[in-house]
Design an enzyme around this catalytic site. Structure first.
Site, PDB file in Angstrom:
ATOM      1  N   LYS A  90       0.854  -1.185   0.000  1.00  0.00           N
ATOM      2  CA  LYS A  90       0.000   0.000   0.000  1.00  0.00           C
ATOM      3  C   LYS A  90       0.891   1.236   0.000  1.00  0.00           C
ATOM      4  O   LYS A  90       1.716   1.425   0.885  1.00  0.00           O
ATOM      5  CB  LYS A  90      -0.910   0.005   1.225  1.00  0.00           C
ATOM      6  CG  LYS A  90      -1.809   1.234   1.311  1.00  0.00           C
ATOM      7  CD  LYS A  90      -2.594   1.274   2.613  1.00  0.00           C
ATOM      8  CE  LYS A  90      -3.619   0.172   2.667  1.00  0.00           C
ATOM      9  NZ  LYS A  90      -4.465   0.286   3.885  1.00  0.00           N
ATOM     10  N   ASP A 105     -13.910   1.779  11.105  1.00  0.00           N
ATOM     11  CA  ASP A 105     -14.338   1.733   9.699  1.00  0.00           C
ATOM     12  C   ASP A 105     -14.541   0.289   9.247  1.00  0.00           C
ATOM     13  O   ASP A 105     -14.049  -0.124   8.190  1.00  0.00           O
ATOM     14  CB  ASP A 105     -13.330   2.438   8.803  1.00  0.00           C
ATOM     15  CG  ASP A 105     -13.914   2.792   7.429  1.00  0.00           C
ATOM     16  OD1 ASP A 105     -15.162   2.784   7.306  1.00  0.00           O
ATOM     17  OD2 ASP A 105     -13.147   3.077   6.501  1.00  0.00           O
TER      18      ASP A 105
END
EC number: 2.7.11.1
Length: 501
Positions: free
Chosen positions: A193, A289
């Site tokens: 990432k 989240d």
């Protein structure tokens, strides 16, 4: 489950003030008021702590906000001037990339700085430069993270060299890009990432991931920094690889017009609550989240990992937090009422919404805006009581909502077994203090099917070792005298569908 065991679980869960501040009433503070407070920035600070693709509700004007809710209830829930609403009037929005943030890693504004479309394209091209120069292998000097000892070689001034073939971009969004590759030295497939690093702050996701060591949370293997031609710095997180997201897995069945196998849902749900039990009690982190896009799975083994810790935070009772957090369909009601001293229980609400979505094939609550989302919840859960409203926002307790007859969870999930309905009913509660905590969820008889010795699922369970718990860490918050009963229930295998405690 026996009454004694229920009592033990309730006692350990709700008396543990370090785990959840359940004895504290949820306090409300407007975002504007928080901004006016002069507070020193946290040591680990994100550039943005809100999701910028939604309109932030005006909690500062509580009367205006609650009136909007009342008007929407009247317009959407009162059918032809009559109280009540028919079951077939529920209209969940179809799952689409625009409504559910698309494929895995499409929308991750909370990871780091929000990037322009041009910046994201530049990041993608930056990785392709190796292909353009016909380099077959990329060489990097990286910091290797040791998950077990919670240290990395940067702390000791050392680095190691790794190499990997040219990468393939598998996801990109306003946060940056995700690529997959194989580390040549270890022959291990990984995901990398890449996010823009603000030089002024530490990256919260990196600092959070250094704290994690659990089979159901995605692991950090290495990390490194690199600059582009404009001298901008990018942080690269080298992470465990998983084949797909839970969102993609669900879409597979939706496209085939099939239901996801119930036992598969149970395997994923069990590992989700197991991960949350760890996060909430060991590093004491709230993910904030939880949604299908942030849950990674391997359908061949039913293995499962939580990813994307860009919004994660250690919640402290003396420190307010932003209420505008978590993707809308999975946002707990106290957040929509503007709570700033909320607890880890927001993750439990989100998890229940995920399970419901896997069962239905579409989101349970799918509002078009923050207020509309709350109306969608009221449509099914009913009008919150005065105590529930006070628990979410004391400023609203004098308001009287229209009296409506809700569509109950029992009506929506009437095709499901009682254990499924029981778990959803006890996790989808307005008041966070009334929701089950993750350990209580793990003890639910809903998961007994995964423990049956006379089915094929027993083999998968044994291979995954999902019923193995580290007593000192995962059950470390449980009082010593109560651990044996909890351990027995967690590891208890049944031999027939009718068997349960």
């Amino acid at each position: 489950m026996t009454d004694v065991l229920r009592s033990l679980v309730r006692k350990i869960s709700f008396n543990n003030s370090d785990n959840l501040q359940l004895k504290h009433k949820t306090s409300i503070q407007s975002n504007t008021a928080l901004e006016k407070k002069k507070r020193k920035p946290d040591t680990i600070k994100k550039v943005s702590d809100v999701q910028v693709h939604h309109t932030v509700p005006n909690f500062n004007n509580s009367s205006e906000y609650i009136n909007d809710i009342e008007n929407l209830i009247i317009s959407k829930l009162i059918d032809g001037g009559k109280e009540g609403i028919a079951v077939d009037h529920i209209e969940h929005a179809n799952i689409s990339d625009s409504k559910t943030d698309g494929k895995v890693a499409n929308k991750h504004e909370n990871i780091s700085s929000k990037l322009s479309k041009e910046k994201v394209e530049k990041m993608i091209n930056f990785d392709y430069r190796y292909i353009k120069t016909k380099e077959r292998t990329i060489h990097k000097r990286v910091y290797k993270h040791d998950r077990k000892t919670d240290v990395d070689r940067k702390n000791h001034g050392g680095t190691i060299d790794i190499s990997y073939p040219t990468t393939e971009v598998v996801g990109h969004g306003s946060f940056g890009v995700v690529v997959t590759t194989v580390i040549i030295e270890t022959n291990q497939k990984v995901a990398i990432k890449k996010v823009l690093q603000d030089r002024r702050y530490k990256n919260r996701e990196l600092e959070t991931m250094k704290m994690l060591c659990h089979p159901n949370t995605v692991g950090l293997q290495y990390y490194f920094y690199e600059k582009d031609e404009e001298d901008e710095v990018y942080l690269n997180l080298v992470l465990d690889y998983m084949p797909q997201s839970l969102y993609q897995r669900l879409r597979h069945f939706v496209n085939l017009k099939m239901q996801m196998p119930r036992v598969e849902i149970k395997f994923y749900a069990y590992q989700l609550f197991k991960a949350l039990n760890y996060l909430h009690n060991v590093p004491r982190i709230c993910h904030r989240d939880i949604k299908p896009q942030n849950l990674l799975v391997d359908p061949t083994t039913f293995s499962f990992k939580i990813c994307d810790f860009g919004s994660a935070k250690c919640l402290k009772p003396d420190q307010p937090n932003v209420s505008y957090i978590c993707s809308r369909y999975y946002r707990a009601p106290e957040l929509m009422f503007g709570a700033t001293n909320y607890s880890n229980q927001v993750d439990v609400w989100s998890s229940a919404c995920v399970i419901a979505e896997l069962l239905l094939g579409k989101p349970l609550f799918s509002g078009e805006s923050g207020i509309d989302q709350l109306v969608e919840i009221i449509k099914i859960m009913g009008i919150p009581t005065k105590d529930e409203i006070s628990g979410m926002n004391p400023n609203y307790e004098d308001h009287v909502f229209p009296n409506i007859k809700p569509i109950t969870l029992a009506e929506i999930f009437k095709a499901e077994d009682p254990d499924t309905l029981d778990l959803l009913t006890k996790t989808l509660k307005y008041h966070p203090c009334e929701r089950l905590v993750p350990l209580q969820c793990l003890l639910s008889s809903y998961f007994d099917e995964t423990k049956r010795c006379d089915t094929d699922t027993y083999v998968k369970a044994q291979n995954l070792r999902i019923f193995d718990f580290d007593v000192e860490t995962e059950l470390g918050h449980v009082p010593l005298v109560e651990r044996p009963a909890i351990e027995e229930r967690l590891k208890h295998f049944v031999s027939a569908p009718s068997s349960s405690l």
